[in-house]
Write an enzyme that holds these catalytic residues in place. Structure first.
Site, PDB file in Angstrom:
ATOM      1  N   HIS A  65       0.715  -1.043   0.082  1.00  0.00           N
ATOM      2  CA  HIS A  65      -0.016   0.210   0.205  1.00  0.00           C
ATOM      3  C   HIS A  65       0.964   1.281   0.069  1.00  0.00           C
ATOM      4  O   HIS A  65       2.098   1.054  -0.125  1.00  0.00           O
ATOM      5  CB  HIS A  65      -1.071  -0.036   1.245  1.00  0.00           C
ATOM      6  CG  HIS A  65      -0.487  -0.110   2.450  1.00  0.00           C
ATOM      7  ND1 HIS A  65       0.481   0.743   3.194  1.00  0.00           N
ATOM      8  CD2 HIS A  65      -0.500  -1.135   3.675  1.00  0.00           C
ATOM      9  CE1 HIS A  65       0.847   0.394   4.109  1.00  0.00           C
ATOM     10  NE2 HIS A  65       0.309  -0.687   4.718  1.00  0.00           N
ATOM     11  N   HIS A 112       3.727   1.595   2.444  1.00  0.00           N
ATOM     12  CA  HIS A 112       5.098   0.840   1.892  1.00  0.00           C
ATOM     13  C   HIS A 112       5.839   1.357   0.944  1.00  0.00           C
ATOM     14  O   HIS A 112       7.068   1.842   0.870  1.00  0.00           O
ATOM     15  CB  HIS A 112       4.901  -0.483   1.695  1.00  0.00           C
ATOM     16  CG  HIS A 112       4.061  -1.269   2.411  1.00  0.00           C
ATOM     17  ND1 HIS A 112       2.862  -1.996   2.110  1.00  0.00           N
ATOM     18  CD2 HIS A 112       4.164  -1.805   3.709  1.00  0.00           C
ATOM     19  CE1 HIS A 112       2.381  -2.658   2.989  1.00  0.00           C
ATOM     20  NE2 HIS A 112       2.974  -2.472   4.344  1.00  0.00           N
ATOM     21  N   CYS A 152       0.263  -9.349  20.688  1.00  0.00           N
ATOM     22  CA  CYS A 152      -0.126  -8.951  19.510  1.00  0.00           C
ATOM     23  C   CYS A 152       0.251  -9.448  18.173  1.00  0.00           C
ATOM     24  O   CYS A 152       1.385  -9.137  17.965  1.00  0.00           O
ATOM     25  CB  CYS A 152      -0.371  -7.475  19.554  1.00  0.00           C
ATOM     26  SG  CYS A 152      -1.070  -6.858  17.769  1.00  0.00           S
ATOM     27  N   CYS A 167       1.152  -6.856  15.401  1.00  0.00           N
ATOM     28  CA  CYS A 167       2.536  -6.371  15.542  1.00  0.00           C
ATOM     29  C   CYS A 167       3.743  -7.308  15.722  1.00  0.00           C
ATOM     30  O   CYS A 167       4.878  -6.848  15.627  1.00  0.00           O
ATOM     31  CB  CYS A 167       2.631  -5.529  16.803  1.00  0.00           C
ATOM     32  SG  CYS A 167       1.605  -4.220  17.189  1.00  0.00           S
ATOM     33  N   CYS A 213      -4.681  -3.440  21.449  1.00  0.00           N
ATOM     34  CA  CYS A 213      -3.670  -2.827  20.845  1.00  0.00           C
ATOM     35  C   CYS A 213      -3.810  -1.564  20.054  1.00  0.00           C
ATOM     36  O   CYS A 213      -4.842  -1.741  19.164  1.00  0.00           O
ATOM     37  CB  CYS A 213      -2.922  -3.945  19.809  1.00  0.00           C
ATOM     38  SG  CYS A 213      -1.770  -3.136  18.588  1.00  0.00           S
ATOM     39  N   HIS A 263      -3.525  -2.049  16.182  1.00  0.00           N
ATOM     40  CA  HIS A 263      -4.377  -3.224  15.350  1.00  0.00           C
ATOM     41  C   HIS A 263      -5.882  -3.185  15.931  1.00  0.00           C
ATOM     42  O   HIS A 263      -6.689  -3.880  15.576  1.00  0.00           O
ATOM     43  CB  HIS A 263      -3.924  -4.359  15.421  1.00  0.00           C
ATOM     44  CG  HIS A 263      -2.521  -4.145  14.602  1.00  0.00           C
ATOM     45  ND1 HIS A 263      -1.409  -4.206  15.154  1.00  0.00           N
ATOM     46  CD2 HIS A 263      -2.158  -4.418  13.170  1.00  0.00           C
ATOM     47  CE1 HIS A 263      -0.378  -4.335  14.300  1.00  0.00           C
ATOM     48  NE2 HIS A 263      -1.034  -4.325  13.056  1.00  0.00           N
ATOM     49  N   LYS A 302      -6.486   6.935  10.385  1.00  0.00           N
ATOM     50  CA  LYS A 302      -5.465   5.868  10.153  1.00  0.00           C
ATOM     51  C   LYS A 302      -5.890   5.006   8.923  1.00  0.00           C
ATOM     52  O   LYS A 302      -6.930   4.616   8.817  1.00  0.00           O
ATOM     53  CB  LYS A 302      -5.588   4.989  11.502  1.00  0.00           C
ATOM     54  CG  LYS A 302      -4.531   3.989  11.566  1.00  0.00           C
ATOM     55  CD  LYS A 302      -4.748   3.102  13.004  1.00  0.00           C
ATOM     56  CE  LYS A 302      -4.247   1.736  12.598  1.00  0.00           C
ATOM     57  NZ  LYS A 302      -3.299   1.212  11.969  1.00  0.00           N
ATOM     58  N   LYS A 340      -7.609  -1.535   6.773  1.00  0.00           N
ATOM     59  CA  LYS A 340      -8.713  -2.376   5.812  1.00  0.00           C
ATOM     60  C   LYS A 340     -10.045  -2.433   6.520  1.00  0.00           C
ATOM     61  O   LYS A 340     -11.001  -2.310   5.790  1.00  0.00           O
ATOM     62  CB  LYS A 340      -8.077  -3.825   6.074  1.00  0.00           C
ATOM     63  CG  LYS A 340      -7.126  -4.086   5.157  1.00  0.00           C
ATOM     64  CD  LYS A 340      -6.783  -5.587   4.942  1.00  0.00           C
ATOM     65  CE  LYS A 340      -5.332  -5.947   4.531  1.00  0.00           C
ATOM     66  NZ  LYS A 340      -4.784  -6.914   5.189  1.00  0.00           N
TER      67      LYS A 340
HETATM   68  O1  ME8 Z   1       6.800  -3.903  10.355  1.00  0.00           O
HETATM   69  N1  ME8 Z   1       2.714   6.094   7.016  1.00  0.00           N
HETATM   70  O2  ME8 Z   1       6.492  -4.465   8.190  1.00  0.00           O
HETATM   71  P1  ME8 Z   1       5.161  -3.715   7.538  1.00  0.00           P
HETATM   72  C1  ME8 Z   1       4.161   5.791   6.748  1.00  0.00           C
HETATM   73  N2  ME8 Z   1       8.018  -6.517   8.727  1.00  0.00           N
HETATM   74  N3  ME8 Z   1       4.900   4.707   6.611  1.00  0.00           N
HETATM   75  C2  ME8 Z   1       4.122   3.616   6.488  1.00  0.00           C
HETATM   76  C3  ME8 Z   1       2.841   3.626   6.915  1.00  0.00           C
HETATM   77  C4  ME8 Z   1       1.991   5.002   7.001  1.00  0.00           C
HETATM   78  N4  ME8 Z   1       0.766   5.052   7.272  1.00  0.00           N
HETATM   79  N5  ME8 Z   1       2.378   2.339   6.915  1.00  0.00           N
HETATM   80  C5  ME8 Z   1       3.259   1.565   6.543  1.00  0.00           C
HETATM   81  C6  ME8 Z   1       6.809  -4.584   9.369  1.00  0.00           C
HETATM   82  N6  ME8 Z   1       4.378   2.163   6.491  1.00  0.00           N
HETATM   83  C7  ME8 Z   1       7.941  -5.699   9.396  1.00  0.00           C
HETATM   84  C8  ME8 Z   1       9.526  -4.927   9.276  1.00  0.00           C
HETATM   85  S1  ME8 Z   1      12.164  -4.894   8.922  1.00  0.00           S
HETATM   86  C9  ME8 Z   1      13.271  -5.853   9.635  1.00  0.00           C
HETATM   87  C10 ME8 Z   1      10.709  -5.721   9.437  1.00  0.00           C
HETATM   88  C11 ME8 Z   1       5.819   1.630   6.146  1.00  0.00           C
HETATM   89  O3  ME8 Z   1       4.847  -4.579   6.479  1.00  0.00           O
HETATM   90  C12 ME8 Z   1       6.841   2.222   7.276  1.00  0.00           C
HETATM   91  O4  ME8 Z   1       8.055   2.122   6.458  1.00  0.00           O
HETATM   92  O5  ME8 Z   1       4.268  -3.428   8.878  1.00  0.00           O
HETATM   93  C13 ME8 Z   1       6.591   1.178   8.207  1.00  0.00           C
HETATM   94  O6  ME8 Z   1       7.641   1.100   9.335  1.00  0.00           O
HETATM   95  C14 ME8 Z   1       6.719  -0.050   7.624  1.00  0.00           C
HETATM   96  O7  ME8 Z   1       5.626   0.524   6.416  1.00  0.00           O
HETATM   97  C15 ME8 Z   1       5.894  -1.262   8.170  1.00  0.00           C
HETATM   98  O8  ME8 Z   1       5.864  -2.321   7.168  1.00  0.00           O
END
Ligand code: ME8
Length: 473
Positions: A18, A21, A126, A129, A143, A146, A294, A297
């Site tokens: 999304h 990311h 959680c 998370c 949480c 979530h 926020k 989904k």
């Molecule tokens: O946490 N605003 O993965 P994840 C800004 N797999 N950035 C956002 C965002 C938002 N609303 N939503 C998501 C994980 N991001 C783990 C990481 S690393 C060793 C493991 C971005 O799929 C932002 O970079 O939940 C956030 O830190 C990341 O997506 C979380 O991705």
């Protein structure tokens, strides 16, 4: 040659890619492209986080074995990044056997050093998370991220002696001369981490008895390695898998503030414990909301990169994401505001300038010399990008665009073409030089557009052509 190794988080593979990311990934891409232009030895890694309870649950819902599920959905990220023209050098997946072997060996190193011990864990977990929460973390028993009640878990786990490293970490982040020094940026985040460290931190559980979808603990196959312990190591594995161990330490690790603690505390402690240098810098950007809410989904307001690309194009999307609010801060985005900004900055600002100058040059039948081979990127722009102030770097470019517009208004080249062709040529020649400078600065942000414009303004003859950013509604 300066080395720069840049990373994004590896995203949970079960999620649909999304705009959140995309935000981090586009930012990392701009930096990677900027450093390549500077001639730095650049390595840029992104990828997917594929083990753990959350992924296993999603696989089960789809009626697939976890690995088959991951193989099916990991390409979603590859596709999304293709649409956004992300120039990563390597896409890592944590189910890669080479990565799994590196994680296993790393764990054995810590075990042999006595940094890992068996203990009992009781806590609130959680799955969203993939972490234990404390009562303090909860909002109305849920949480906060979530909006779900965490589950009580009690099991025998292996623990990492994080508490042994608190003083080492405090020194490493505070003292630039410390051999393990690393930066936490922006400053506000540094202060947050420092005060939390000073309050004291306990050991952390790094294995799971209940979760079977993970890398087994090498000396006790009844447990798997905690997904975060495995995932963080991707940053270290990627260069090794690519036979470029010299790239370590990572120079810049990007993420949002939600996962800063893992990156700024747990990760460097793991590395220091294993005798490996921590990354040089971790940078946590803000979180954005969508029209004040926020993104979730449940609310149904998730924006996908392809929706944006369809409406604004690849480069339009890249521009809009990074120009909206400063990178370290929280912000809000909305499609309506994107449309307005697209029309004002891209259709009117950049697009209009290009079109006007190209049309005038065609009309004047101007001949322009070839552009210089090695353009110099202006200092304020370089400083802004070194500071990760993307919106400032863009504002710097757009100031040049409005300056060029003013120049056109003042000198009225369309009148000069008839009255004083020589002067018209001089004015247009100057404008074309300015556009070429603007285009060089645009390259990291809007690579496709910039390349098209380089072609268009290369000379000797310039043609008006079609507008790059037609207005949208
Ligand atoms: O946490 N605003 O993965 P994840 C800004 N797999 N950035 C956002 C965002 C938002 N609303 N939503 C998501 C994980 N991001 C783990 C990481 S690393 C060793 C493991 C971005 O799929 C932002 O970079 O939940 C956030 O830190 C990341 O997506 C979380 O991705």
């Amino acid at each position: 040659m300066k080395k720069i190794y840049i990373t994004t988080p590896i995203y949970y593979v079960n999620d649909i890619p999304h705009v959140g990311h995309a935000y981090t990934t586009v930012a990392a891409d701009v930096l990677a492209r900027f450093h390549r232009i500077l001639g730095d030895n650049t390595f840029f890694v992104t990828g997917t986080d594929e083990h753990g309870a959350k992924v296993a649950e999603s696989a089960k819902k789809r009626g697939l074995k976890p690995k088959a599920f991951c193989d099916e959905v990991a390409p979603n990220f590859v596709e999304a990044w293709k649409k956004l023209n992300i120039s990563y050098d390597y896409f890592i997946r944590t189910t890669d056997p080479e990565h799994e072997k590196i994680v296993t060996d790393f764990l054995i190193t810590l075990y042999e050093k006595g940094d890992i011990y068996k203990g009992k864990y009781e806590g609130l977990y959680c799955v969203g998370c993939e972490k234990f929460l404390t009562e303090v973390d909860l909002v109305d028993g849920l949480c906060p991220f979530h909006r779900k009640e965490p589950t009580k878990q009690s099991e025998e786990n292996y623990f990492f002696r994080l508490s042994n490293y608190i003083e080492t970490l405090i020194k490493a982040i505070s003292d630039p001369k410390d051999p393990n020094h690393y930066k936490i940026r922006p400053d506000s985040r540094f202060n947050e981490v420092l005060s939390k460290l000073r309050l004291g931190v306990g050991d952390i559980s790094i294995s799971r008895a209940e979760v079977t979808w993970g890398i087994p603990i090498p000396w006790d196959e009844s447990q798997t390695i905690y997904v975060w312990f495995d995932a963080l190591l991707n940053y270290y594995s990627a260069p090794i898998i690519n036979h470029r161990p010299d790239l370590w330490p990572a120079d810049l690790q990007l993420m949002a503030k939600d996962i800063l603690w893992f990156h700024a505390v747990i990760w460097p402690a793991m590395l220091i414990a294993a005798g490996i240098r921590p990354p040089k810098e971790v940078f946590a950007h803000g979180f954005f909301t969508i029209e004040g809410e926020k993104m979730s989904k449940t609310i149904g307001n998730v924006i996908l990169p392809e929706q944006l690309v369809e409406k604004f194009g690849t480069d339009g999307t890249r521009y809009l994401l990074l120009s909206e609010f400063p990178f370290g801060s929280d912000g809000d985005i909305s499609i309506d505001r994107f449309i307005k900004r697209y029309n004002s900055d891209l259709a009117n600002g950049l697009g209009n300038l290009i079109q006007r100058v190209a049309a005038l040059a065609e009309k004047a039948n101007l001949t322009v010399p070839a552009p210089a081979e090695n353009p110099i990127l202006d200092l304020p722009y370089r400083v802004a990008l070194d500071e990760l102030s993307f919106s400032e770097a863009l504002a710097y470019i757009w100031k040049k665009i409005s300056d060029a517009d003013k120049k056109i208004e003042e000198s009225k080249p369309w009148e000069l073409i008839k009255k004083d062709p020589e002067k018209a040529d001089a004015v247009l020649d100057n404008l074309i030089r300015q556009i070429r400078e603007i285009v060089e600065l645009l390259l990291p942000f809007m690579p496709e557009t910039a390349e098209k414009l380089q072609e268009k303004f290369r000379g000797p003859k310039i043609k008006a052509g079609v507008p790059l950013f037609p207005r949208i509604s």
